[in-house]
Scaffold this motif. Structure first.
Motif, mmCIF file in Angstrom:
data_model
loop_
_atom_site.group_PDB
_atom_site.id
_atom_site.type_symbol
_atom_site.label_atom_id
_atom_site.label_comp_id
_atom_site.label_asym_id
_atom_site.label_seq_id
_atom_site.Cartn_x
_atom_site.Cartn_y
_atom_site.Cartn_z
ATOM 1 N N SER A 219 -1.880 13.003 9.670
ATOM 2 C CA SER A 219 -1.074 14.131 9.207
ATOM 3 C C SER A 219 0.263 13.569 8.726
ATOM 4 O O SER A 219 0.587 12.404 8.966
ATOM 5 N N TYR A 220 1.038 14.395 8.045
ATOM 6 C CA TYR A 220 2.368 13.945 7.616
ATOM 7 C C TYR A 220 3.239 13.618 8.826
ATOM 8 O O TYR A 220 4.035 12.694 8.802
ATOM 9 N N ARG A 221 3.078 14.349 9.895
ATOM 10 C CA ARG A 221 3.852 14.123 11.110
ATOM 11 C C ARG A 221 3.491 12.773 11.733
ATOM 12 O O ARG A 221 4.358 12.010 12.152
ATOM 13 N N GLU A 222 2.190 12.460 11.773
ATOM 14 C CA GLU A 222 1.749 11.177 12.317
ATOM 15 C C GLU A 222 2.216 10.020 11.439
ATOM 16 O O GLU A 222 2.627 8.977 11.949
ATOM 17 N N LEU A 223 2.163 10.219 10.113
ATOM 18 C CA LEU A 223 2.646 9.185 9.195
ATOM 19 C C LEU A 223 4.131 8.919 9.430
ATOM 20 O O LEU A 223 4.561 7.769 9.496
ATOM 21 N N ALA A 224 4.903 9.983 9.581
ATOM 22 C CA ALA A 224 6.333 9.832 9.858
ATOM 23 C C ALA A 224 6.549 9.080 11.176
ATOM 24 O O ALA A 224 7.411 8.201 11.261
ATOM 25 N N THR B 13 8.023 12.073 4.216
ATOM 26 C CA THR B 13 6.623 11.730 3.972
ATOM 27 C C THR B 13 5.941 12.786 3.108
ATOM 28 O O THR B 13 5.111 12.447 2.276
ATOM 29 N N ARG B 14 6.293 14.029 3.282
ATOM 30 C CA ARG B 14 5.725 15.082 2.430
ATOM 31 C C ARG B 14 6.188 14.934 0.983
ATOM 32 O O ARG B 14 5.423 15.192 0.047
ATOM 33 N N ASN B 15 7.422 14.537 0.786
ATOM 34 C CA ASN B 15 7.953 14.405 -0.575
ATOM 35 C C ASN B 15 7.332 13.256 -1.353
ATOM 36 O O ASN B 15 7.413 13.228 -2.570
ATOM 37 N N TRP B 16 6.708 12.297 -0.689
ATOM 38 C CA TRP B 16 6.029 11.213 -1.389
ATOM 39 C C TRP B 16 4.796 11.724 -2.134
ATOM 40 O O TRP B 16 4.333 11.092 -3.068
ATOM 41 N N ASN B 17 4.263 12.851 -1.712
ATOM 42 C CA ASN B 17 3.050 13.388 -2.316
ATOM 43 C C ASN B 17 3.326 14.660 -3.122
ATOM 44 O O ASN B 17 2.402 15.305 -3.595
ATOM 45 N N MET B 18 4.570 15.038 -3.264
ATOM 46 C CA MET B 18 4.935 16.298 -3.904
ATOM 47 C C MET B 18 5.171 16.096 -5.407
ATOM 48 O O MET B 18 5.841 15.162 -5.802
ATOM 49 N N MET C 202 0.851 -1.173 0.000
ATOM 50 C CA MET C 202 0.000 0.000 0.000
ATOM 51 C C MET C 202 0.897 1.236 0.000
ATOM 52 O O MET C 202 1.849 1.303 0.774
ATOM 53 N N HIS C 203 0.572 2.183 -0.866
ATOM 54 C CA HIS C 203 1.357 3.417 -0.911
ATOM 55 C C HIS C 203 1.106 4.214 0.371
ATOM 56 O O HIS C 203 -0.034 4.285 0.849
ATOM 57 N N PRO C 204 2.145 4.805 0.942
ATOM 58 C CA PRO C 204 1.994 5.549 2.197
ATOM 59 C C PRO C 204 0.964 6.679 2.131
ATOM 60 O O PRO C 204 0.283 6.952 3.124
ATOM 61 N N PHE D 25 -2.395 5.171 2.565
ATOM 62 C CA PHE D 25 -2.526 4.838 3.988
ATOM 63 C C PHE D 25 -2.851 6.083 4.795
ATOM 64 O O PHE D 25 -3.748 6.075 5.643
ATOM 65 N N LYS D 26 -2.153 7.173 4.515
ATOM 66 C CA LYS D 26 -2.370 8.451 5.202
ATOM 67 C C LYS D 26 -3.804 8.926 5.030
ATOM 68 O O LYS D 26 -4.466 9.328 5.985
ATOM 69 N N LYS D 27 -4.293 8.873 3.795
ATOM 70 C CA LYS D 27 -5.656 9.342 3.516
ATOM 71 C C LYS D 27 -6.702 8.433 4.150
ATOM 72 O O LYS D 27 -7.692 8.916 4.711
ATOM 73 N N LYS D 28 -6.487 7.130 4.064
ATOM 74 C CA LYS D 28 -7.450 6.181 4.624
ATOM 75 C C LYS D 28 -7.627 6.381 6.123
ATOM 76 O O LYS D 28 -8.744 6.371 6.636
#
Length: 68
Positions: free
Chosen positions: A13-18, A29-34, A1-3, A6-9
């Motif tokens: 936040s990016y901080r929580e994902l990290a 984690t922010r750069n994965w969506n940039m 699963m792409h991070p 997972f974050k959206k599901k």
């Protein structure tokens, strides 16, 4: 699963994902969506970790702990 999936599901936040993926900051984690030249692709081990966490959270409920 792409991070980012997972974050959206799980509405993280990016901080929580990290945090749950074991990163010290949210920069990666922010750069994965940039878009553009700064975009990064997550390693396969991160995708596996997201899938396993998703399965665990489906069974046991969401828990914001650092697993790695």
């Amino acid at each position: 699963m792409h991070p980012i999936e997972f974050k959206k599901k799980w509405k993280l936040s990016y901080r929580e994902l990290a945090l749950v993926l074991g990163y010290e900051s949210e920069y990666t984690t922010r750069n994965w969506n940039m878009p553009g030249e700064h975009k990064r692709n997550p390693q396969n081990v991160v995708r596996v970790a997201c899938r396993l966490l998703d399965e665990k959270w489906e069974r046991e409920g969401k828990a914001l702990n650092s697993y790695l």
